[in-house]
Design a protein around this motif. Structure first.
Motif, PDB file in Angstrom:
ATOM      1  N   ASP A   1      45.626  17.641 -55.101  1.00 27.17           N
ATOM      2  CA  ASP A   1      45.194  16.706 -56.143  1.00 27.17           C
ATOM      3  C   ASP A   1      44.777  15.373 -55.511  1.00 27.17           C
ATOM      4  N   TYR A   2      43.596  15.384 -54.914  1.00 28.26           N
ATOM      5  CA  TYR A   2      43.163  14.222 -54.136  1.00 28.26           C
ATOM      6  C   TYR A   2      42.793  13.002 -54.987  1.00 28.26           C
ATOM      7  N   HIS A   3      42.427  13.198 -56.222  1.00 30.52           N
ATOM      8  CA  HIS A   3      41.953  12.088 -57.072  1.00 30.52           C
ATOM      9  C   HIS A   3      40.860  11.303 -56.350  1.00 30.52           C
ATOM     10  N   GLN A   4      39.825  12.018 -55.948  1.00 30.67           N
ATOM     11  CA  GLN A   4      38.763  11.405 -55.161  1.00 30.67           C
ATOM     12  C   GLN A   4      37.478  11.210 -55.991  1.00 30.67           C
TER      13      GLN A   4
ATOM     14  N   THR B   1      42.368   7.307 -57.685  1.00 32.25           N
ATOM     15  CA  THR B   1      43.409   6.590 -56.942  1.00 32.25           C
ATOM     16  C   THR B   1      43.454   7.023 -55.477  1.00 32.25           C
ATOM     17  N   GLY B   2      43.095   8.283 -55.211  1.00 24.40           N
ATOM     18  CA  GLY B   2      43.084   8.763 -53.826  1.00 24.40           C
ATOM     19  C   GLY B   2      42.066   8.001 -52.993  1.00 24.40           C
ATOM     20  N   LEU B   3      40.909   7.755 -53.591  1.00 19.83           N
ATOM     21  CA  LEU B   3      39.846   7.027 -52.883  1.00 19.83           C
ATOM     22  C   LEU B   3      40.288   5.599 -52.580  1.00 19.83           C
TER      23      LEU B   3
ATOM     24  N   TYR C   1      36.451   8.857 -45.824  1.00 12.84           N
ATOM     25  CA  TYR C   1      37.540   8.473 -46.737  1.00 12.84           C
ATOM     26  C   TYR C   1      37.577   9.257 -48.040  1.00 12.84           C
TER      27      TYR C   1
ATOM     28  N   ARG D   1      41.133  12.291 -48.461  1.00 11.92           N
ATOM     29  CA  ARG D   1      42.530  11.921 -48.242  1.00 11.92           C
ATOM     30  C   ARG D   1      43.058  11.183 -49.462  1.00 11.92           C
ATOM     31  N   ARG D   2      44.395  11.129 -49.532  1.00  7.36           N
ATOM     32  CA  ARG D   2      45.068  10.180 -50.405  1.00  7.36           C
ATOM     33  C   ARG D   2      45.960   9.361 -49.500  1.00  7.36           C
TER      34      ARG D   2
END
Lengths: 368, 317
Positions: free
Chosen positions: A193-196, A233-235, B244, B247-248
Motif C-alpha cells: 500500500d504505497y499511497h503513491q 502520503t507515500g510520495l 521517489y 517507496r513510503r
C-alpha cells in the motif's frame, strides 16, 4: 469536484498551497496534537492556513470518542468524516454500535460519515476483509441509516486499496453510485500500500497498471461531484521536501485534467452554443459514438480542402474559416485530432478559442 | 552547477520535432541523452527484422542529423550522451551481428562526433546464460577493444552499462551488473588504448532490479563512472519511472536515492545528472508531458544541490 490532498507530518501546508491546493484532509489525531499546541483559532492560522480542511480521517477506535470528533469537525467547518478501516481489528458490528452510541449524543447534522473500503494483512499479504466489497459496505450503510435516519452516511472509495485487492475500481464506483461520497486516489504495485502518485505504476514501458481512464469514466457515469482526495502520503514521505512543490503541482494538474473530463458534458450542453468539431478522423468517430446523438455537432472543420462540402456521419465538413462565421459567444470548438497542438496554434492565430477532445478518456466506447 | 539532462526517446521520435526540444528546454533541462536507438529499435533487432536506416552513407546520415543539432542549439541544449542501437550481438545471428558491428556502431560513433556528443553508451554483449561469464567477458573485451580506433577517430568515450537479463520471466543479473568486473574490464580496455577511452554508465533502475547497494556500487565504480541513466522502479520490472515513486517512509522496493547521492558524493561525480524516464511521458496523460518533465528536472536540480553541498563539506543526507 473538490480537489484536495492528504496532509502528513512531512508535507507542509505551504507546499500544498504553493502547488495550487486549497483543500486538505487531516487526520483527527494530527488535529488534536496541533490543538494541544495552539488554541483552536490559532490552529487554522498556524497549521492549516492557507488551506481549508475538507475532511477529517479517523481510525475505527476513534469512534469511541465520536462526540469529541464531531465537535472537532464543527470547530473546523468540516463536512466529511472518513472512518479508516484499513487493517482494523474492529468488526462492522462494533462500528455500528459505537456510531449508534456516539450519534445519540453528538449532533452530526451537515456532516457525512463515510466508511472506507479496505483490506487486512495476513502473513504479509493484503487480503479482503469485511469492508472490501461494495455490497458489504452498502449493507453496513443500510444498517447505519436504519439506526440513525437523520445522519448522512456514505462510502469513501480508496482506489489504491481496490488495486491492492485486484478489484475493478471502476465497477466498484458504478456499484457504489450515489453512495460514493468521497474518493481517495493513490497508486501502488498491487502488493504493498504505497499511497503513491497516480500514473507512476506501470507494466513494461508506460502501460498503466491502474485503470485510471476507466475510473474517471465511471466517475462521470455516476455523476460524481464530491471531493477527490489525493492520498499520496507515500510520495510526500519518500520524496524530499525540496521537491514536494513540483510533485504536487503535477498532482494538481492530474486532478485538474480529471475535473475537465468530468465536466465536459456540462460544457457540451451549454445552451445557445454551436458545437464545432475540428477534424474528422478517429477522435471524431469516437466523439460521435460517445456524444454524437446527445450533442451533435453543427459542422466539422478540417484543413483538408478535398473534404470540404462533403459529409461524414451526416455532418457537413467545412473549411476552418467557416468557424469565423459563427459569433464568438455562440461557438464551442473541440479539436478532435491527434495534431491538436498544431491545430491549436492555427486556431489561436485565427482568434478562435477551443478545447481538446482526448478519446483516451472515452476509448472503450469505440467497441461496438 | 551540475547539469541535468533527459533522454530524447518519447519526446523526440524519429523526426525533427522542434516542439520536443522546446519542451525539454522549457522544463528546465540543460542537456539531452540522444536516443539514436529509436532509429533502429531493440525489438526489431531481437526479431531480426532490421530497418534500413543505417544503410545510409555517412554524408546522408550527417545531413539527416544536422537539423537535430540545430534544433538543440536553438533551444540552448547540448547532447551530453548518446544511446547507440542495441543489442550489438544476438547469439546465433551472424549476418545481423556483422551489420550491427560493421555498419551501425561505427556510424553511431560518427554521428556522435558530428553532433559533439562526448559519451556513447554501447551495450556489452549478453552471453553468460547462453554460454558462460568467462566467455562473455572475453568476447566483450575483444569487441570493445576493436572499437579503440573509432573512439580515437571520433573523439568519443564509449561507456558500458550495467544490464540485466530475463530467465523464465524472472529478472536476473546480466553483463556488467557486478561493478568489480565492470571496473576490471574498463581498466583493461583503457590499458589497451593507452588512454581513457572507456567509462561506465550506471543505470540506477537496472541496479535496483539486480539488488545492488547503490552506495557500494558507485563507490566501486569510482572515477570510471562517467554518465548516468537515472530512473526508478519497483524492483520487479524495468519501469523507467520518476524517482521517489516506489517507496513510503518505512518500506518500499524503489531505488534508495539517499544511497545514490551518498555514492555520487563520495566519488565526486561531476557528470550530467541524466534521466532515462521516457515511460513517465507515456504513462501520464499526453497534455501533462511538460509538467512531468518539470518534476524530473526539479528532482535533478535537487540532486545537484545535494551533491554540491556535499562537495563543499556538507554532511551527507
Amino acid at each position: 469536484m473538490i480537489k484536495a490532498v492528504s496532509l502528513t507530518e512531512e508535507l507542509t501546508t505551504e507546499s500544498a498551497a504553493a502547488a495550487g491546493f486549497e483543500w486538505a484532509e487531516m487526520r483527527y489525531m494530527d488535529i488534536r496534537t496541533a490543538e494541544d499546541h495552539a488554541d483552536i483559532e490559532g490552529l487554522r492560522d498556524s497549521h492549516v492556513k492557507p488551506l481549508q480542511i475538507i475532511a477529517v480521517r479517523i481510525r475505527t477506535q476513534d469512534l469511541q470518542e465520536l462526540v469529541q470528533v464531531i465537535e472537532c469537525c464543527r470547530r473546523h467547518g468540516v463536512s466529511c468524516l472518513t472512518v479508516e478501516t484499513e487493517k482494523t481489528a474492529v468488526s462492522s458490528e462494533l462500528i455500528r454500535i459505537w456510531l449508534k452510541e456516539g450519534l445519540a449524543e453528538a449532533d452530526a447534522s451537515g456532516i457525512t460519515i463515510c466508511i472506507e473500503n479496505s483490506y487486512q494483512v495476513l502473513e504479509g499479504k493484503a487480503l479482503r476483509n469485511e469492508f472490501s466489497e461494495i455490497r458489504q459496505l452498502k449493507k453496513l450503510l443500510a444498517q447505519l441509516r436504519a439506526d440513525q435516519p437523520q445522519v448522512s452516511f456514505g462510502i469513501a472509495l480508496n482506489i489504491g486499496h481496490a488495486g491492492l485487492l485486484a478489484q475493478n475500481a471502476a465497477e466498484m464506483l458504478r456499484q457504489a453510485a450515489a453512495d460514493c461520497r468521497m474518493v481517495y486516489v493513490n497508486d501502488n504495485d498491487g502488493r504493498k500500500d504505497y499511497h503513491q502518485m497516480p500514473y507512476t505504476f506501470t507494466a513494461g514501458r508506460g502501460a498503466l497498471t491502474t485503470d485510471w481512464y476507466g475510473i474517471i469514466r465511471a466517475l462521470h457515469e455516476i455523476g460524481y461531484e464530491g471531493p477527490v482526495i489525493a492520498d499520496v502520503t507515500g510520495l510526500t514521505q519518500a520524496a524530499p521536501g525540496q521537491i514536494h512543490i513540483p510533485m504536487l503541482r503535477l498532482l494538481m494538474s492530474v486532478l485538474t485534467g480529471w475535473e475537465e473530463q468530468l465536466s465536459l458534458e456540462k460544457r457540451l450542453s451549454q445552451d445557445g452554443r454551436k458545437r464545432i468539431l475540428f477534424g474528422c478522423g478517429i477522435r471524431f468517430e469516437n466523439y460521435m459514438k460517445v456524444w454524437g446523438q446527445k450533442y451533435p455537432p453543427a459542422f466539422i472543420a478540417d484543413n483538408n480542402a478535398a473534404l470540404w462540402n462533403t459529409e461524414k456521419d451526416g455532418i457537413k465538413i467545412c473549411s476552418p474559416e467557416e468557424i469565423l462565421h459563427i459569433p464568438k459567444e455562440q461557438r464551442f470548438v473541440l479539436i478532435c485530432n491527434m495534431y491538436y497542438r498544431e491545430i491549436g496554434q492555427q486556431l489561436q492565430k485565427m482568434g478562435i478559442s477551443y478545447e481538446i477532445y482526448d478519446d483516451a478518456w472515452w476509448g472503450r466506447f469505440q467497441a461496438n | 552547477m551540475l547539469e541535468v539532462g533527459v533522454q530524447t526517446k518519447g519526446i523526440i521520435e524519429g523526426r525533427v520535432t522542434e516542439p520536443g526540444f522546446a519542451m525539454i528546454a522549457e522544463a528546465g533541462f540543460d542537456c539531452v541523452d540522444f536516443n539514436l536507438d529509436v532509429f533502429l529499435q531493440n525489438n526489431e533487432i531481437y526479431m531480426g527484422e532490421l530497418n534500413h536506416f543505417f544503410d545510409k552513407d555517412e554524408a546522408q546520415l550527417e545531413s539527416f542529423f544536422i537539423p537535430y543539432k540545430q534544433a538543440m542549439e536553438k533551444y540552448g541544449l547540448r547532447a551530453s550522451q548518446m544511446h547507440a542501437p542495441y543489442p550489438v550481438m544476438v547469439y546465433g545471428r551472424t549476418q545481423q551481428n556483422r551489420y550491427m558491428q560493421e555498419q551501425v556502431i561505427p556510424k553511431s560513433l560518427m554521428i556522435a562526433h558530428m553532433m559533439d556528443i562526448p559519451h556513447v553508451v554501447i551495450h556489452p554483449w549478453k552471453l553468460q546464460y547462453r554460454l558462460d561469464a568467462e566467455t562473455e567477458q572475453r568476447e566483450n573485451l575483444s569487441y570493445f577493444r576493436s572499437l579503440i580506433p573509432l573512439a580515437e577517430q571520433y573523439h568519443v568515450m564509449i561507456c558500458m552499462e550495467n544490464l540485466y537479463e530475463s530467465v523464465g520471466g524472472r529478472i536476473v543479473e546480466g553483463v556488467c551488473a557486478d561493478p568489480e568486473e565492470a571496473v576490471r574490464e574498463i581498466e583493461i580496455l583503457n590499458e589497451y588504448a593507452g588512454k581513457e577511452l572507456f567509462g561506465f554508465c550506471l543505470d540506477t533502475g537496472h541496479m535496483n532490479l539486480t539488488r545492488r547497494n547503490a552506495y557500494e556500487m558507485i563507490s566501486t565504480l569510482g572515477a570510471h563512472l562517467k554518465i548516468l541513466h537515472l530512473h526508478d522502479n519497483d524492483a520487479q520490472g524495468d519501469l523507467h519511472q520518476m524517482p521517489y515513486t516506489f517507496r513510503r517512509k518505512d518500506f518500499g522496493e524503489g531505488v534508495n536515492w539517499n544511497d545514490v547521492l551518498d555514492g555520487l558524493g563520495k566519488v565526486h561525480y561531476r557528470g550530467v545528472l541524466s534521466f532515462e524516464t521516457y515511460p513517465c511521458v507515456n504513462s501520464f496523460p499526453e497534455n501533462l508531458s511538460l509538467e512531468v518533465l518539470r518534476v524530473i528536472c526539479q528532482t535533478g536540480r535537487y540532486f545537484a544541490q545535494v551533491l554540491e553541498k556535499e562537495d563543499a563539506g556538507w554532511e551527507t543526507l
